[in-house]
Motif scaffolding. Structure first.
Motif, PDB file in Angstrom:
ATOM      1  N   MET A   1       0.846  -1.193   0.000  1.00  0.00           N
ATOM      2  CA  MET A   1       0.000   0.000   0.000  1.00  0.00           C
ATOM      3  C   MET A   1       0.888   1.252   0.000  1.00  0.00           C
ATOM      4  N   GLN A   2       0.561   2.175  -0.864  1.00  0.00           N
ATOM      5  CA  GLN A   2       1.338   3.417  -0.941  1.00  0.00           C
ATOM      6  C   GLN A   2       1.087   4.266   0.303  1.00  0.00           C
ATOM      7  N   PRO A   3       2.079   5.073   0.709  1.00  0.00           N
ATOM      8  CA  PRO A   3       1.885   5.935   1.891  1.00  0.00           C
ATOM      9  C   PRO A   3       0.666   6.845   1.757  1.00  0.00           C
ATOM     10  N   SER A   4       0.454   7.365   0.560  1.00  0.00           N
ATOM     11  CA  SER A   4      -0.698   8.262   0.392  1.00  0.00           C
ATOM     12  C   SER A   4      -2.010   7.505   0.581  1.00  0.00           C
ATOM     13  N   ALA A   6      -2.372   4.753   2.409  1.00  0.00           N
ATOM     14  CA  ALA A   6      -2.472   4.429   3.835  1.00  0.00           C
ATOM     15  C   ALA A   6      -2.954   5.643   4.619  1.00  0.00           C
ATOM     16  N   ALA A   7      -2.411   6.802   4.283  1.00  0.00           N
ATOM     17  CA  ALA A   7      -2.818   8.015   4.976  1.00  0.00           C
ATOM     18  C   ALA A   7      -4.290   8.320   4.709  1.00  0.00           C
ATOM     19  N   LEU A   9      -6.666   6.196   3.935  1.00  0.00           N
ATOM     20  CA  LEU A   9      -7.495   5.219   4.643  1.00  0.00           C
ATOM     21  C   LEU A   9      -7.546   5.523   6.129  1.00  0.00           C
ATOM     22  N   LEU A  10      -6.387   5.805   6.701  1.00  0.00           N
ATOM     23  CA  LEU A  10      -6.334   6.057   8.137  1.00  0.00           C
ATOM     24  C   LEU A  10      -7.140   7.295   8.502  1.00  0.00           C
ATOM     25  N   LEU A  13     -10.838   6.589   8.334  1.00  0.00           N
ATOM     26  CA  LEU A  13     -11.334   5.845   9.506  1.00  0.00           C
ATOM     27  C   LEU A  13     -11.382   6.744  10.741  1.00  0.00           C
ATOM     28  N   TYR A  29      -0.710   6.991  17.606  1.00  0.00           N
ATOM     29  CA  TYR A  29      -0.235   6.245  16.445  1.00  0.00           C
ATOM     30  C   TYR A  29       0.408   7.120  15.374  1.00  0.00           C
ATOM     31  N   LEU A  30      -0.191   8.257  15.096  1.00  0.00           N
ATOM     32  CA  LEU A  30       0.415   9.116  14.074  1.00  0.00           C
ATOM     33  C   LEU A  30       1.580   9.924  14.642  1.00  0.00           C
ATOM     34  N   VAL A  69     -11.890  -4.211   5.468  1.00  0.00           N
ATOM     35  CA  VAL A  69     -10.486  -3.906   5.218  1.00  0.00           C
ATOM     36  C   VAL A  69      -9.654  -5.010   5.830  1.00  0.00           C
TER      37      VAL A  69
ATOM     38  N   TRP B   6      -1.897  -4.166  12.881  1.00  0.00           N
ATOM     39  CA  TRP B   6      -2.352  -3.631  11.597  1.00  0.00           C
ATOM     40  C   TRP B   6      -2.467  -2.113  11.660  1.00  0.00           C
ATOM     41  N   LEU B   7      -3.063  -1.621  12.755  1.00  0.00           N
ATOM     42  CA  LEU B   7      -3.218  -0.179  12.921  1.00  0.00           C
ATOM     43  C   LEU B   7      -1.855   0.509  12.998  1.00  0.00           C
ATOM     44  N   ALA B   8      -0.931  -0.097  13.746  1.00  0.00           N
ATOM     45  CA  ALA B   8       0.415   0.476  13.870  1.00  0.00           C
ATOM     46  C   ALA B   8       1.114   0.497  12.511  1.00  0.00           C
ATOM     47  N   LEU B  10      -0.371   0.538   9.549  1.00  0.00           N
ATOM     48  CA  LEU B  10      -1.056   1.525   8.706  1.00  0.00           C
ATOM     49  C   LEU B  10      -0.592   2.941   9.046  1.00  0.00           C
ATOM     50  N   ALA B  11      -0.462   3.223  10.335  1.00  0.00           N
ATOM     51  CA  ALA B  11      -0.008   4.544  10.765  1.00  0.00           C
ATOM     52  C   ALA B  11       1.431   4.796  10.319  1.00  0.00           C
ATOM     53  N   ARG B  13       2.896   3.570   7.656  1.00  0.00           N
ATOM     54  CA  ARG B  13       2.853   3.870   6.215  1.00  0.00           C
ATOM     55  C   ARG B  13       2.342   5.287   5.974  1.00  0.00           C
ATOM     56  N   ALA B  14       1.348   5.672   6.758  1.00  0.00           N
ATOM     57  CA  ALA B  14       0.774   7.009   6.584  1.00  0.00           C
ATOM     58  C   ALA B  14       1.799   8.087   6.934  1.00  0.00           C
ATOM     59  N   ARG B  15       2.623   7.850   7.927  1.00  0.00           N
ATOM     60  CA  ARG B  15       3.644   8.831   8.315  1.00  0.00           C
ATOM     61  C   ARG B  15       4.694   9.003   7.232  1.00  0.00           C
ATOM     62  N   ALA B  16       4.874   7.969   6.411  1.00  0.00           N
ATOM     63  CA  ALA B  16       5.871   8.047   5.335  1.00  0.00           C
ATOM     64  C   ALA B  16       5.406   8.919   4.182  1.00  0.00           C
ATOM     65  N   GLU B  17       4.139   9.360   4.207  1.00  0.00           N
ATOM     66  CA  GLU B  17       3.638  10.178   3.108  1.00  0.00           C
ATOM     67  C   GLU B  17       4.335  11.535   3.120  1.00  0.00           C
TER      68      GLU B  17
END
Lengths: 71, 84
Positions: A1-4, A6-7, A9-10, A13, A29-30, A69, B6-8, B10-11, B13-17
Motif C-alpha cells: 500500500m502506498q503511503p498516500s 495508507a494516509a 485510509l487512516l 477511519l 499512532y500518528l 479492510v 495492523w493499525l500500527a 497503517l499509521a 505507512r501514513a507517516r511516510a507520506e
C-alpha cells in the motif's frame, strides 16, 4: 500500500470516530507519543488514556469490520 | 496479525507520506512581469517644479542685476532728482 493510500485510509477511519477517540489515536499512532505524554497533553490520567485508547481501538475495529479492510 | 499491529503498520505507512511539492515561482514571476511599471516618477515631477521655480528666480535676479548695473539708470535717477 502506498503511503498516500495508507494516509487516506487512516484519516478516513479516524474521521468516523468521535473527536476524543480521534485525538487519542492520532497522538498515539500518528504522532507516536507515549501514554505519559498523551496524558500530559490532554490533561487526563494515564489510566484514562489507556482505557480511552482501548475503547477507541475497539470502535476502529468495528469500523474496519464493516468496511471489509484486511488486517 | 492483530488489529493493533495492523493499525500500527497503517499509521507507519501514513507517516511516510510526503506532501506534494508545489512550485509557485513561475506564477509569481509571471504576475510580476504582467504588472505594468509606473508611468511617472514622483521625484522627477518635484525636481522639475524646483528647477522651474529656480529658473524664474534666476531670471528675475538677472533682470534686477542688469538694471542695477546700467549706468544710464543711475544718471537718469540723479537727473530726476535735479529736475525736481
Amino acid at each position: 500500500m502506498q503511503p498516500s493510500e495508507a494516509a487516506e485510509l487512516l484519516h478516513f477511519l479516524l474521521a468516523k470516530l468521535p473527536p476524543r477517540d480521534r485525538l487519542l489515536l492520532t497522538l498515539m499512532y500518528l504522532e507516536e507519543l507515549p501514554v505519559a505524554r498523551v496524558a500530559e497533553l490532554t490533561g487526563w490520567t494515564k489510566t484514562l488514556v489507556k482505557v480511552q485508547a482501548h475503547r477507541a481501538k475497539a470502535k476502529l475495529r468495528k469500523l474496519t469490520d464493516g468496511l471489509e479492510v484486511e488486517p | 496479525m492483530t488489529h493493533e499491529k495492523w493499525l500500527a503498520g497503517l499509521a507507519a505507512r501514513a507517516r511516510a507520506e510526503s506532501p506534494p511539492r508545489v512550485d509557485v515561482a513561475a506564477a509569481v514571476v509571471a504576475e510580476v512581469r504582467r504588472q505594468r511599471p509606473e508611468q511617472y516618477d514622483p521625484m522627477a515631477i518635484i525636481a522639475g517644479g524646483s528647477v522651474a521655480a529656480a529658473a524664474i528666480v534666476v531670471a528675475y535676479a538677472a533682470q534686477m542685476w542688469s538694471a542695477v548695473q546700467d549706468p544710464i539708470v543711475a544718471l537718469m535717477a540723479s537727473m530726476n532728482v535735479v529736475l525736481q
